[in-house]
Enzyme design. Structure first.
Site, PDB file in Angstrom:
ATOM      1  N   THR A 124       0.838  -1.211   0.000  1.00  0.00           N
ATOM      2  CA  THR A 124       0.000   0.000   0.000  1.00  0.00           C
ATOM      3  C   THR A 124       0.868   1.255   0.000  1.00  0.00           C
ATOM      4  OG1 THR A 124      -1.477   1.309   1.410  1.00  0.00           O
ATOM      5  CG2 THR A 124      -0.188  -0.348   2.531  1.00  0.00           C
ATOM      6  N   ASP A 125       0.306   2.351  -0.482  1.00  0.00           N
ATOM      7  CA  ASP A 125       1.066   3.617  -0.446  1.00  0.00           C
ATOM      8  C   ASP A 125       1.266   4.096   0.988  1.00  0.00           C
ATOM      9  OD1 ASP A 125      -1.510   4.557   0.159  1.00  0.00           O
ATOM     10  OD2 ASP A 125      -1.476   6.191  -1.306  1.00  0.00           O
ATOM     11  N   GLU A 126       0.505   3.542   1.931  1.00  0.00           N
ATOM     12  CA  GLU A 126       0.625   3.990   3.336  1.00  0.00           C
ATOM     13  C   GLU A 126       1.971   3.629   3.950  1.00  0.00           C
ATOM     14  OE1 GLU A 126      -2.545   3.616   6.081  1.00  0.00           O
ATOM     15  OE2 GLU A 126      -4.072   3.943   4.556  1.00  0.00           O
ATOM     16  N   TYR A 148      -1.485  -0.670  11.188  1.00  0.00           N
ATOM     17  CA  TYR A 148      -1.821  -1.263   9.882  1.00  0.00           C
ATOM     18  C   TYR A 148      -0.662  -1.070   8.898  1.00  0.00           C
ATOM     19  CZ  TYR A 148      -3.462  -1.272   5.056  1.00  0.00           C
ATOM     20  OH  TYR A 148      -3.556  -1.484   3.695  1.00  0.00           O
ATOM     21  N   ALA A 150       2.362  -0.245   9.401  1.00  0.00           N
ATOM     22  CA  ALA A 150       3.615  -0.854   9.848  1.00  0.00           C
ATOM     23  C   ALA A 150       3.612  -2.354   9.556  1.00  0.00           C
ATOM     24  CB  ALA A 150       3.829  -0.603  11.338  1.00  0.00           C
ATOM     25  N   LYS A 152       1.893  -3.783   7.172  1.00  0.00           N
ATOM     26  CA  LYS A 152       2.010  -3.923   5.708  1.00  0.00           C
ATOM     27  C   LYS A 152       3.457  -3.672   5.258  1.00  0.00           C
ATOM     28  CE  LYS A 152      -0.763  -4.482   2.965  1.00  0.00           C
ATOM     29  NZ  LYS A 152      -1.309  -5.733   2.345  1.00  0.00           N
ATOM     30  N   TYR A 205     -13.216  13.328  10.259  1.00  0.00           N
ATOM     31  CA  TYR A 205     -12.165  13.389  11.288  1.00  0.00           C
ATOM     32  C   TYR A 205     -11.411  14.720  11.207  1.00  0.00           C
ATOM     33  CZ  TYR A 205     -12.530   8.216  11.371  1.00  0.00           C
ATOM     34  OH  TYR A 205     -12.957   6.907  11.451  1.00  0.00           O
TER      35      TYR A 205
HETATM   36  P1  NAD Z   1     -10.733  -5.979   2.752  1.00  0.00           P
HETATM   37  O1  NAD Z   1     -10.620  -5.765   4.218  1.00  0.00           O
HETATM   38  O2  NAD Z   1     -11.973  -5.551   2.053  1.00  0.00           O
HETATM   39  O3  NAD Z   1     -10.529  -7.524   2.424  1.00  0.00           O
HETATM   40  C1  NAD Z   1      -9.571  -8.316   3.054  1.00  0.00           C
HETATM   41  C2  NAD Z   1      -9.930  -9.769   2.814  1.00  0.00           C
HETATM   42  O4  NAD Z   1      -8.915 -10.583   3.399  1.00  0.00           O
HETATM   43  C3  NAD Z   1     -11.265 -10.197   3.440  1.00  0.00           C
HETATM   44  O5  NAD Z   1     -12.014 -10.956   2.526  1.00  0.00           O
HETATM   45  C4  NAD Z   1     -10.845 -11.050   4.634  1.00  0.00           C
HETATM   46  O6  NAD Z   1     -11.785 -12.047   4.972  1.00  0.00           O
HETATM   47  C5  NAD Z   1      -9.535 -11.645   4.135  1.00  0.00           C
HETATM   48  N1  NAD Z   1      -8.641 -12.042   5.222  1.00  0.00           N
HETATM   49  C6  NAD Z   1      -8.306 -11.328   6.327  1.00  0.00           C
HETATM   50  N2  NAD Z   1      -7.478 -12.047   7.114  1.00  0.00           N
HETATM   51  C7  NAD Z   1      -7.266 -13.233   6.472  1.00  0.00           C
HETATM   52  C8  NAD Z   1      -6.481 -14.378   6.768  1.00  0.00           C
HETATM   53  N3  NAD Z   1      -5.757 -14.479   7.892  1.00  0.00           N
HETATM   54  N4  NAD Z   1      -6.486 -15.401   5.889  1.00  0.00           N
HETATM   55  C9  NAD Z   1      -7.227 -15.334   4.753  1.00  0.00           C
HETATM   56  N5  NAD Z   1      -7.988 -14.288   4.420  1.00  0.00           N
HETATM   57  C10 NAD Z   1      -8.005 -13.238   5.280  1.00  0.00           C
HETATM   58  O7  NAD Z   1      -9.454  -5.284   2.128  1.00  0.00           O
HETATM   59  P2  NAD Z   1      -9.255  -4.550   0.733  1.00  0.00           P
HETATM   60  O8  NAD Z   1      -9.563  -3.125   0.893  1.00  0.00           O
HETATM   61  O9  NAD Z   1      -9.897  -5.359  -0.331  1.00  0.00           O
HETATM   62  O10 NAD Z   1      -7.660  -4.667   0.593  1.00  0.00           O
HETATM   63  C11 NAD Z   1      -7.061  -5.800  -0.011  1.00  0.00           C
HETATM   64  C12 NAD Z   1      -5.559  -5.645   0.009  1.00  0.00           C
HETATM   65  O11 NAD Z   1      -5.181  -4.449  -0.693  1.00  0.00           O
HETATM   66  C13 NAD Z   1      -4.962  -5.508   1.397  1.00  0.00           C
HETATM   67  O12 NAD Z   1      -3.755  -6.210   1.418  1.00  0.00           O
HETATM   68  C14 NAD Z   1      -4.721  -4.016   1.563  1.00  0.00           C
HETATM   69  O13 NAD Z   1      -3.660  -3.774   2.444  1.00  0.00           O
HETATM   70  C15 NAD Z   1      -4.379  -3.632   0.131  1.00  0.00           C
HETATM   71  N6  NAD Z   1      -4.660  -2.252  -0.268  1.00  0.00           N
HETATM   72  C16 NAD Z   1      -5.906  -1.730  -0.053  1.00  0.00           C
HETATM   73  C17 NAD Z   1      -6.184  -0.442  -0.506  1.00  0.00           C
HETATM   74  C18 NAD Z   1      -7.551   0.173  -0.311  1.00  0.00           C
HETATM   75  O14 NAD Z   1      -7.732   1.356  -0.596  1.00  0.00           O
HETATM   76  N7  NAD Z   1      -8.555  -0.560   0.149  1.00  0.00           N
HETATM   77  C19 NAD Z   1      -5.186   0.294  -1.156  1.00  0.00           C
HETATM   78  C20 NAD Z   1      -3.926  -0.276  -1.331  1.00  0.00           C
HETATM   79  C21 NAD Z   1      -3.677  -1.560  -0.900  1.00  0.00           C
HETATM   80  O1  DAU Z   2      -3.814   4.497   0.957  1.00  0.00           O
HETATM   81  C1  DAU Z   2      -4.216   3.156   0.823  1.00  0.00           C
HETATM   82  C2  DAU Z   2      -4.978   2.756   2.059  1.00  0.00           C
HETATM   83  O2  DAU Z   2      -6.237   3.413   1.984  1.00  0.00           O
HETATM   84  C3  DAU Z   2      -5.165   1.255   2.202  1.00  0.00           C
HETATM   85  O3  DAU Z   2      -3.910   0.665   2.369  1.00  0.00           O
HETATM   86  C4  DAU Z   2      -6.060   0.945   3.395  1.00  0.00           C
HETATM   87  O4  DAU Z   2      -6.329  -0.452   3.440  1.00  0.00           O
HETATM   88  C5  DAU Z   2      -7.372   1.680   3.245  1.00  0.00           C
HETATM   89  O5  DAU Z   2      -8.172   1.456   4.386  1.00  0.00           O
HETATM   90  C6  DAU Z   2      -7.130   3.171   3.035  1.00  0.00           C
HETATM   91  O6  DAU Z   2      -6.666   3.819   4.267  1.00  0.00           O
HETATM   92  P1  DAU Z   2      -7.204   5.260   4.728  1.00  0.00           P
HETATM   93  O7  DAU Z   2      -7.016   5.382   6.161  1.00  0.00           O
HETATM   94  O8  DAU Z   2      -6.662   6.332   3.855  1.00  0.00           O
HETATM   95  O9  DAU Z   2      -8.768   5.070   4.318  1.00  0.00           O
HETATM   96  P2  DAU Z   2     -10.109   5.420   5.109  1.00  0.00           P
HETATM   97  O10 DAU Z   2     -11.225   5.198   4.136  1.00  0.00           O
HETATM   98  O11 DAU Z   2     -10.191   4.767   6.430  1.00  0.00           O
HETATM   99  O12 DAU Z   2      -9.958   6.992   5.348  1.00  0.00           O
HETATM  100  C7  DAU Z   2      -9.787   7.906   4.268  1.00  0.00           C
HETATM  101  C8  DAU Z   2      -9.694   9.302   4.856  1.00  0.00           C
HETATM  102  O13 DAU Z   2     -10.972   9.660   5.406  1.00  0.00           O
HETATM  103  C9  DAU Z   2      -8.718   9.442   6.005  1.00  0.00           C
HETATM  104  O14 DAU Z   2      -8.118  10.722   5.969  1.00  0.00           O
HETATM  105  C10 DAU Z   2      -9.578   9.317   7.260  1.00  0.00           C
HETATM  106  C11 DAU Z   2     -10.881   9.948   6.802  1.00  0.00           C
HETATM  107  N1  DAU Z   2     -12.112   9.427   7.439  1.00  0.00           N
HETATM  108  C12 DAU Z   2     -12.337   8.086   7.394  1.00  0.00           C
HETATM  109  C13 DAU Z   2     -13.464   7.547   7.968  1.00  0.00           C
HETATM  110  C14 DAU Z   2     -13.705   6.053   7.947  1.00  0.00           C
HETATM  111  C15 DAU Z   2     -13.027  10.300   8.025  1.00  0.00           C
HETATM  112  O15 DAU Z   2     -12.837  11.532   8.033  1.00  0.00           O
HETATM  113  N2  DAU Z   2     -14.150   9.762   8.582  1.00  0.00           N
HETATM  114  C16 DAU Z   2     -14.399   8.420   8.596  1.00  0.00           C
HETATM  115  O16 DAU Z   2     -15.445   7.994   9.165  1.00  0.00           O
END
Ligand code: NAD
Ligand code: DAU
Length: 333
Positions: A124-126, A148, A150, A152, A205
């Site tokens: 992730t970019d985080e 999270y 850390a 990743k 937030y």
């Molecule tokens: P998500 O939380 O929607 O899905 C995660 C999935 O992993 C779920 O289906 C869950 O059941 C499964 N899982 C969790 N623990 C497990 C385990 N121990 N064994 C097997 N399966 C397990 O997450 P997402 O948003 O789809 O993210 C997917 C991946 O992409 C993650 O690795 C996340 O770090 C990465 N990522 C997410 C974003 C984003 O914006 N959502 C951006 C960049 C990278």
């Molecule tokens: O950058 C990639 C990451 O993006 C992924 O690796 C993570 O899995 C994914 O959860 C996401 O992380 P963020 O923390 O950026 O996403 P989130 O949707 O939780 O929050 C986006 C922004 O919105 C952040 O600045 C926090 C803010 N926020 C979020 C929630 C849930 C609010 O202001 N209110 C909220 O209720």
């Protein structure tokens, strides 16, 4: 005929990736290994669940036996499985360390044993942490700020170590914030769309000026597949949408898109350790010939429409365990 092991395929991005694969290829097999945590949802895959070229296995990536059994004749591993929500990692980091770090280790060990052709670690970019100005390139140091990010980062570098030490064909992707269909309504965009549909408050937030770079989930899926086939082993690739917006801008877009009042906006306590801005430089991936295809406002419209038309999907989720979590999170009555 290539065989994919997709982990976390019942989650948001993993399920979109499996749909993407079956739309693109007719000669593949896909195994989806998912533990079905709160974020895993088989309803994301109901259109393809009976395909003969698709197999779902409920299981944990930390479970060596299950992983070894599945790995034997797999060509590609795409590791999406993770605990993915920053707020949850602040409340209880344990599962993040177990799944994101140890689970990745179990997959890497097994992939090494069975000489897998490609292992894509979805990072992730985080991992870079926050940046006020400019954008991170792939060689910048990692400065993650939440449990999270850390965890990743640990997985990201562990995957790299398997390339350096064992010459394993590992690729690492670092994507920005995704949005789209099937995203669990705890993340900003689906939470705010579904709350607005129900005329509930949208909890912003801090001052709402934190910036994220948004990418439509199908562009992320396309980039992962592109990198799998065109990336160089051992390399990291940033993936971004080129759509930096602060949270207030995203909130207004959603309220306008749904024709709802700004009175739904409510400012709440800031997230602990809240990263101000994420930004990745994607020229490395662009130089290989990949760019996102979806225009941001069109993809947002598609997403808002999807949540409007698929209330059966998220209304079930927004009850039970979900509600308990949110009551605690926002000190709701
Ligand atoms: P998500 O939380 O929607 O899905 C995660 C999935 O992993 C779920 O289906 C869950 O059941 C499964 N899982 C969790 N623990 C497990 C385990 N121990 N064994 C097997 N399966 C397990 O997450 P997402 O948003 O789809 O993210 C997917 C991946 O992409 C993650 O690795 C996340 O770090 C990465 N990522 C997410 C974003 C984003 O914006 N959502 C951006 C960049 C990278
Ligand atoms: O950058 C990639 C990451 O993006 C992924 O690796 C993570 O899995 C994914 O959860 C996401 O992380 P963020 O923390 O950026 O996403 P989130 O949707 O939780 O929050 C986006 C922004 O919105 C952040 O600045 C926090 C803010 N926020 C979020 C929630 C849930 C609010 O202001 N209110 C909220 O209720």
């Amino acid at each position: 005929m290539k065989k994919y092991l997709v982990t976390g395929g019942a989650g948001f991005i993993g399920s979109n990736y499996i749909h993407y694969l079956f739309e693109k290829y007719s000669d593949i097999q896909v195994i989806n290994l998912d533990k079905l945590t709160y974020a895993g949802n088989l309803e994301n895959l109901r259109e393809i669940e009976n395909r003969p070229d698709y197999q779902f296995v409920e299981g944990d990536i930390c479970d060596e036996k299950i992983v070894d059994d599945l790995m034997k004749d797999v060509d590609y591993v795409i590791n999406f499985a993770a605990e993915s929500h920053v707020d949850r990692s602040i409340g209880s980091p344990d599962d993040f360390i177990k799944t994101d770090v140890y689970g990745t280790f179990v997959l890497l060990e097994s992939a090494r044993k069975y000489k897998i052709k490609k292992f894509v670690q979805i990072s992730t970019d985080e991992v870079y942490g926050s940046i006020e100005k400019g954008s991170f390139v792939e060689t910048d140091p990692l400065m993650p700020s939440s449990p999270y990010s850390a965890s990743k980062s640990g997985a990201d570098r562990l995957a790299y170590s398997y390339f350096v030490t064992y010459d394993m064909p590992v690729l690492i992707t670092r994507c920005s914030n995704n949005f789209g269909q099937y995203q669990y309504p705890e993340k900003l965009i689906p939470l705010f769309i579904t709350n607005a549909i129900e005329d509930k408050k949208l909890p912003i937030y801090g001052d709402g000026k934190n910036v994220r770079d948004w990418i439509y989930v199908l562009d992320h899926c396309d980039a992962v597949d592109f990198i799998l086939h065109n990336g160089k082993n051992g390399e990291v690739y940033n993936i971004g949408g080129g759509n930096e917006r602060n949270n207030l801008e995203i909130t207004e877009l959603i309220l306008n898109g749904l024709g709802k009042s700004k009175n739904l906006m409510t400012f709440v306590e800031d997230r602990l350790g809240h990263d101000r801005r994420y930004s990745v430089d994607c020229r490395k991936l662009e130089s290989l010939g990949w760019r996102p295809k979806y225009e941001f406002s069109k993809a947002m419209d598609l997403t808002i429409d999807w949540y409007k038309n698929n209330q059966w999907w998220w209304k079930k989720i927004k009850s039970g365990e979900y509600l308990d979590y949110y009551k605690k999170q926002y000190k709701m009555k």
